[in-house]
Design a protein around this motif. Sequence first.
Motif, PDB file in Angstrom:
ATOM      1  N   MET A   1       0.844  -1.179   0.000  1.00  0.00           N
ATOM      2  CA  MET A   1       0.000   0.000   0.000  1.00  0.00           C
ATOM      3  C   MET A   1       0.890   1.243   0.000  1.00  0.00           C
ATOM      4  N   GLY A   2       0.757   2.079  -1.025  1.00  0.00           N
ATOM      5  CA  GLY A   2       1.557   3.286  -1.130  1.00  0.00           C
ATOM      6  C   GLY A   2       0.989   4.417  -0.287  1.00  0.00           C
ATOM      7  N   THR A   3       1.832   5.368  -0.028  1.00  0.00           N
ATOM      8  CA  THR A   3       1.363   6.530   0.724  1.00  0.00           C
ATOM      9  C   THR A   3       0.668   7.501  -0.221  1.00  0.00           C
ATOM     10  N   LYS A   4      -0.298   8.193   0.310  1.00  0.00           N
ATOM     11  CA  LYS A   4      -1.023   9.189  -0.471  1.00  0.00           C
ATOM     12  C   LYS A   4      -0.521  10.568  -0.072  1.00  0.00           C
TER      13      LYS A   4
END
Length: 161
Positions: A1-4
Amino acid sequence: MGTKPVLVVHGGAWAIPDEFAERSILGVKNAVKSGFAVLEMGGSSMKAVEIAVRALEDDTVFDAGHGAVLNADGYVELDAIIMNGKTLAAGAVSCIRNISNLVIFACSVLEKTPYVMLTGMGANQFAEKLGIPQVPVEELVTDHAKAEWEQYRKYNICRKS
């Protein structure tokens, strides 16, 4: 899950008069949307900040750029600074009287000069060489700013008596 990415914008630190409250909220939302659009298109965080600040500078409800607060002598004197969080490099300008988007100028100082800060008349002359658009000072001053300065002046005269 990437950072927003997150973009935080505030419209200044002052007691916002009731007649400006709704416009101030809309102006901050517009600044966030403008800056965030840059991020969504893959632009840099520096460009996103610049675009968000430009939106604030162009909105007369805020006291940066258009809507400038007058100094004690009744003149416009604006400042801006921008910093790259990764490199800690900064660009700043101060005591500028006739540039509506100082953040553009501050970015130019950061990106195009070996300096950190330019100020006053020398800064204005350098802005001309960089092609930074200059405007008549009257374009930056709102009726509200004039009324606030008059109120300050009257209070200051009474205090000295």
